[in-house]
Design a protein around this motif. Structure first.
Motif, PDB file in Angstrom:
ATOM      1  N   ALA A   1     -25.135 -11.384 -74.962  1.00  0.00           N
ATOM      2  CA  ALA A   1     -26.621 -11.175 -74.257  1.00  0.00           C
ATOM      3  C   ALA A   1     -26.967  -9.912 -74.861  1.00  0.00           C
ATOM      4  O   ALA A   1     -28.325 -10.181 -74.964  1.00  0.00           O
ATOM      5  CB  ALA A   1     -26.548 -11.284 -72.702  1.00  0.00           C
ATOM      6  N   ALA A   2     -26.475  -8.947 -75.081  1.00  0.00           N
ATOM      7  CA  ALA A   2     -27.169  -7.629 -75.447  1.00  0.00           C
ATOM      8  C   ALA A   2     -27.275  -7.398 -76.981  1.00  0.00           C
ATOM      9  O   ALA A   2     -27.944  -6.589 -77.237  1.00  0.00           O
ATOM     10  CB  ALA A   2     -26.145  -6.533 -74.725  1.00  0.00           C
ATOM     11  N   ALA A   3     -26.824  -8.454 -77.669  1.00  0.00           N
ATOM     12  CA  ALA A   3     -26.779  -8.195 -79.192  1.00  0.00           C
ATOM     13  C   ALA A   3     -28.277  -7.886 -79.724  1.00  0.00           C
ATOM     14  O   ALA A   3     -28.339  -7.182 -80.780  1.00  0.00           O
ATOM     15  CB  ALA A   3     -26.089  -9.301 -79.802  1.00  0.00           C
ATOM     16  N   ASN A   4     -29.164  -8.803 -79.141  1.00  0.00           N
ATOM     17  CA  ASN A   4     -30.603  -8.607 -79.732  1.00  0.00           C
ATOM     18  C   ASN A   4     -31.773  -7.608 -79.011  1.00  0.00           C
ATOM     19  O   ASN A   4     -32.697  -7.857 -79.224  1.00  0.00           O
ATOM     20  CB  ASN A   4     -31.168 -10.012 -79.819  1.00  0.00           C
ATOM     21  CG  ASN A   4     -30.193 -10.980 -80.810  1.00  0.00           C
ATOM     22  OD1 ASN A   4     -29.667 -10.502 -81.828  1.00  0.00           O
ATOM     23  ND2 ASN A   4     -29.896 -12.096 -80.673  1.00  0.00           N
ATOM     24  N   ARG A   5     -31.184  -6.822 -78.017  1.00  0.00           N
ATOM     25  CA  ARG A   5     -31.884  -5.941 -77.355  1.00  0.00           C
ATOM     26  C   ARG A   5     -32.781  -5.251 -78.189  1.00  0.00           C
ATOM     27  O   ARG A   5     -32.532  -4.823 -79.271  1.00  0.00           O
ATOM     28  CB  ARG A   5     -31.258  -5.359 -75.997  1.00  0.00           C
ATOM     29  CG  ARG A   5     -30.402  -4.118 -76.729  1.00  0.00           C
ATOM     30  CD  ARG A   5     -29.426  -3.286 -75.889  1.00  0.00           C
ATOM     31  NE  ARG A   5     -28.958  -2.277 -76.409  1.00  0.00           N
ATOM     32  CZ  ARG A   5     -27.950  -1.586 -75.932  1.00  0.00           C
ATOM     33  NH1 ARG A   5     -27.461  -2.005 -74.646  1.00  0.00           N
ATOM     34  NH2 ARG A   5     -27.484  -0.703 -76.436  1.00  0.00           N
TER      35      ARG A   5
END
Lengths: 395, 55
Positions: A345-349
């Motif tokens: 979920a945090a990969a494209n922040r």
């Protein structure tokens, strides 16, 4: 580590706990009369803001007709009241909205005092709020001066007597009236001392709001209509009128009293000028000192500040901003993310949450706001919560 | 309350027509207070209210 906070130890702590319970009971009673989203006690700050807005709008109207001179001040106010269509109504609105402002501010002060909303990081809004109260009171006094009737003349004389009891009082009095005696300069300064601090109220409001994430700055429509309607109604039914014009020979010994603004002048009957100066000084100092008096329990005694400043788990943060919006203390800021997170979920922040340590009160609200387990209170982890729940259940 | 509001509105017009500004101004206030009571009653009756998600 106990589950509930220990009872207050000091008499002041016990008194304030009793007052807190009474305030909450009052909320319950009012919530039975009004829907909870209409409860006026939840909007005391918003109501003060509403009255301030009414004051500014009506004040701009009055300013266009006002003449700042000894002869012109009284005459221009009389002309406005009697000859200008609805001028008397606008004057009345200005006067009654000022009373409404002070009432709303006092309710706001006492409610926040009684519900302990001045502790920890909330000392900042408390201090700015006290400045708002002091400035508001002074602006009200100079407003009564501007009419320049016999009451204004008496108030000016009484205020000068107060100033002269202070160190350097003679100089202060000269500055206040613009010379050695009452002149046109006195009225000009009164006008400045009315409009200047009134404008400063909005700067103080900015300071008041700057550390609050979700301030309720405006009351619901039902209270906007009611309050604006009430000041219109009062302005029509009990018009704000001037007394007799001020003259150098006049020595008025009695005048109509606005209890919200002019109570110190009433108390001068018994305390004298020096007594009132001391009383106002003590009340003001005590008001500013409330968050720091230390009579309330320390955070450790209240068993609330043991969790450690909230920390962001870098790898889990998605930059969704939920914690940023939920933190009531403005303690979380969003910064450009220096690198992607570890979780899917945090990969494209693009953003990363950062906790401002000096603002964090360790309340844990951000933990509840985050659906990605990206925040934690380092001394109060999930396993600690589970242990305390189990301990409570077994007890 | 709605009928009372209409009465207040006529009073405002009458105040304006006869230059009784304090009378007209007071009735503006009465009209606004009547509207606030109407909103409160509608809310208490459940005709208007918070969105479902806020209930």
């Amino acid at each position: 580590m106990s589950v509930t906070a220990p009872p207050p130890r000091s008499p002041y702590g016990r008194l304030m706990t009793g007052v807190l319970r009474g305030t909450i009971k009052l909320d319950v009673v009012i919530n039975r009369i009004y829907p909870s989203d209409f409860n006026p006690l939840y909007y005391t700050g918003g109501l003060a803001n509403l009255f301030l807005f009414v004051l500014v709008v009506s004040g701009i109207f009055l300013f266009f007709y006002y003449e700042a001179s000894l002869i012109g001040a009284f005459a221009s106010v009389q002309y406005l009241t009697e000859r200008v269509p609805y001028g008397g109504i606008v004057r009345g609105i200005h006067r009654y909205a000022a009373d409404g402002f002070i009432v709303a501010v006092l309710l706001h002060v006492f409610r926040n005092w009684f519900t302990d909303r001045y502790l920890f990081a909330r000392d900042n809004p408390w201090i700015s709020g006290m400045f708002l109260l002091v400035f508001g009171g002074f602006v009200g006094f100079t407003g009564y001066q501007l009419v320049w009737d016999e009451r204004a003349q008496a108030l000016t004389a009484m205020f000068l007597a107060m100033l002269r009891t202070l160190p350097g009082g003679a100089w202060l009095a000269r500055v206040f009236i613009g010379g050695s005696g009452i002149s046109d300069a006195t009225i000009v300064r009164a006008l400045y001392l009315h409009i200047g601090p009134a404008s400063a109220l909005y700067i103080l409001l900015w300071w008041h709001y700057t550390r609050l994430r979700h301030p309720k700055i405006w009351p619901p429509a039902v209270w906007v209509l009611f309050c604006v309607g009430l000041v219109f109604l009062l302005a029509g039914v009990i018009p704000a009128l001037s007394g007799r014009p001020a003259t150098p020979a006049a020595q008025p010994t009695a005048f109509p009293l606005d209890i919200f603004f002019l109570w110190p002048f009433w108390l001068m009957n018994w305390l004298g000028a020096a007594g009132i100066v001391v009383l106002l000084g003590v009340l003001t100092a005590a008001g500013f000192a409330i968050p720091y008096l230390g009579w309330r329990e320390r955070p450790q005694e209240m068993d609330v500040r043991h969790a450690g400043v909230a920390q962001v788990i870098d790898g889990n943060c998605t930059g969704c901003e939920l914690c940023y919006y939920d933190c009531p203390y403005n303690a979380i800021v969003m910064v450009p993310s220096p690198a992607p997170g570890f979780s899917r979920a945090a990969a494209n922040r693009t953003l990363l949450a950062v906790v401002v340590e000096s603002r964090c009160v360790e309340c844990g609200i951000c933990i509840g706001a985050c659906p990605f387990e990206a925040l934690e209170l380092p001394k109060f982890l999930e396993r600690d919560v589970r242990a305390r729940v189990l301990e409570a259940v077994q007890a | 309350m709605a009928a009372l509001s209409v009465l207040f509105a006529f009073g405002i017009v009458a105040g304006e027509a006869t230059d009784r500004w304090f009378f007209g101004g007071a009735l503006v206030g009465a009209l606004l207070i009547a509207y606030s009571v109407i909103i409160l009653l509608l809310r208490k009756m459940g005709v208007v209210g918070p969105r479902k998600s806020e209930r």
